[in-house]
Design an enzyme around this catalytic site. Sequence first.
Site, PDB file in Angstrom:
ATOM      1  CG  ASP A  35       3.411  -5.377  11.718  1.00 55.29           C
ATOM      2  OD1 ASP A  35       3.621  -6.420  11.076  1.00 55.29           O
ATOM      3  OD2 ASP A  35       2.408  -4.667  11.550  1.00 55.29           O
ATOM      4  CG  HIS A  74       1.202  -0.548  12.319  1.00 59.85           C
ATOM      5  ND1 HIS A  74       0.686  -0.084  11.130  1.00 59.85           N
ATOM      6  CD2 HIS A  74       1.250  -1.877  12.193  1.00 59.85           C
ATOM      7  CE1 HIS A  74       0.479  -1.097  10.300  1.00 59.85           C
ATOM      8  NE2 HIS A  74       0.807  -2.184  10.935  1.00 59.85           N
ATOM      9  CD  GLU A 112      -1.701  -3.858   8.144  1.00 57.24           C
ATOM     10  OE1 GLU A 112      -0.874  -3.708   9.047  1.00 57.24           O
ATOM     11  OE2 GLU A 112      -1.764  -3.122   7.141  1.00 57.24           O
ATOM     12  CG  ASP A 150       0.452  -7.753   6.851  1.00 61.58           C
ATOM     13  OD1 ASP A 150      -0.526  -7.376   7.521  1.00 61.58           O
ATOM     14  OD2 ASP A 150       1.620  -7.392   7.103  1.00 61.58           O
ATOM     15  CG  HIS A 164      -0.888  -6.705  13.632  1.00 63.61           C
ATOM     16  ND1 HIS A 164      -1.908  -5.782  13.697  1.00 63.61           N
ATOM     17  CD2 HIS A 164      -0.089  -6.293  12.600  1.00 63.61           C
ATOM     18  CE1 HIS A 164      -1.728  -4.874  12.746  1.00 63.61           C
ATOM     19  NE2 HIS A 164      -0.644  -5.163  12.065  1.00 63.61           N
ATOM     20  CE1 TYR A 202       7.141  -3.938   8.096  1.00 64.19           C
ATOM     21  CE2 TYR A 202       7.228  -2.905  10.253  1.00 64.19           C
ATOM     22  CZ  TYR A 202       6.592  -3.720   9.343  1.00 64.19           C
ATOM     23  OH  TYR A 202       5.394  -4.300   9.661  1.00 64.19           O
ATOM     24  CG  HIS A 229       6.500  -8.256   8.049  1.00 63.88           C
ATOM     25  ND1 HIS A 229       5.745  -8.813   7.035  1.00 63.88           N
ATOM     26  CD2 HIS A 229       5.643  -7.480   8.765  1.00 63.88           C
ATOM     27  CE1 HIS A 229       4.494  -8.377   7.134  1.00 63.88           C
ATOM     28  NE2 HIS A 229       4.410  -7.579   8.175  1.00 63.88           N
ATOM     29  CG  HIS A 244      -0.725  -0.506   2.431  1.00 63.99           C
ATOM     30  ND1 HIS A 244       0.204   0.072   3.216  1.00 63.99           N
ATOM     31  CD2 HIS A 244      -1.199  -1.552   3.138  1.00 63.99           C
ATOM     32  CE1 HIS A 244       0.288  -0.581   4.346  1.00 63.99           C
ATOM     33  NE2 HIS A 244      -0.532  -1.575   4.331  1.00 63.99           N
TER      34      HIS A 244
HETATM   35 FE1  FEO Z   1       0.638  -4.343  10.397  1.00 63.91          FE
HETATM   36 FE2  FEO Z   1       2.522  -6.721   9.039  1.00 63.91          FE
HETATM   37  O1  FEO Z   1       0.942  -5.854   9.416  1.00 63.91           O
END
Ligand code: FEO
Length: 402
Positions: free
Chosen positions: A163, A144, A79, A81, A77, A191, A222, A23
């Site tokens: 994250d 976040h 989100e 992903d 989390h 990041y 990640h 994004h």
């Molecule tokens: Fe905030 Fe890796 O998603």
Amino acid sequence: MPVKITENVNWVGVIDWNIRDFHGYRTDRGSTYNSYLLRGEKIALIDAVKAPFADDLLGKVDRAVGLTNVDYVVSNHAEPDHSGSLPRVLEACPQATLVCDKKGVDIIGGYYDLDLSAAQVVGTGDTLDLGGRSLSFLEVPMVHWPDSMVSYCPEEKILFSSDSFGQHYASSYRFDDAGDVGTILEEAKTYYANIVMLYGKQIAKALAAAAELDIEMICPAHGSIWREHVADILAAYTDWVTCRPRAKVVIVYSSMWHSTEAMARALAHGATRDGVTVKLFDIAASSRTVLATETLDTAVLAVGSPTLNKTLMPDIAGLLTYLKGLAPRNKLGMAFGSYGWAPNGPNDVNAYLADMKLDILREPLTCNWRPTQEFLAECREVGASLADAALKAEANSEAYQP
Ligand code: FEO
């Protein structure tokens, strides 16, 4: 294949080699979505992966422990992903209990058509006992997303950090000491700058809580696992939460007929000296991702735009809108640019910088039509003053707050 992290921990995540846009964040080195299996007498899967990679994740989990042996699915989390494959995971592991915090229930429920009535809601201080291994939870809201939390296994001395401490970095290596740690730290900085820079206060609190833990390994959601360089990434985060300014001058410009470009080059020339890093970017040749990263640790941000259609150039407006959202702190700002009949471009840049709460070093430096040699000499003098300000900011940077 599942990767052995310790005797009781496996990596079962996936590598997204080809993602280049997250994004708007340019991910030139791809990414990974890390999932981990923690095995006590019971087994927990910690975090899932992006939806298109569900089969890859489930195949690894099946090979490692068997899908029907997973007792808990921990969502640090939500989100997508990380949660995108949750419906598939919960379907494939029907005996598993979903574990997340209260906001996590709200967000997962908002995204997916799942019955969450049996979810185990946890919060800071709660523990999940797996028999021989356990997880304790620490909510880190807005690091976040509202639901963000991290999980700590005291028996393994591993922090599953979601994250935080992550990098968008696809690599065949799983550990920081196996790959190029310079690249990994660079990607961790990118990041941080592009995902969490605006949450420095919250991250500082999380770092303080993490300091109470005995951490031998950080397993983020990640990128590479921190094993040999735990102290390095913690030290880097300690600097980044204040956007700690270095003796650095970043000059970004957009130009129509090279006048603003000539000013930018003269500013850079004037700022150049030993001990000061000067970086010059034509926005047409730069990505917002890189410019946000350069902003994280700069002392001075000088932004140039000529006047176009009574205002600043749209590419500069886009950058400043992006940076405003990321809210860099402890920065000095200056606007500059050329104009024909009204200096709206540089003046509007100045307004953006002030709105971003940068400390404005001086009134906009403006040039009517083309810069003369005398005016370029003045630009060089202004550049030298930017270097002075950058050195001073670095000297005082220990005292800065997030
Ligand atoms: Fe905030 Fe890796 O998603």
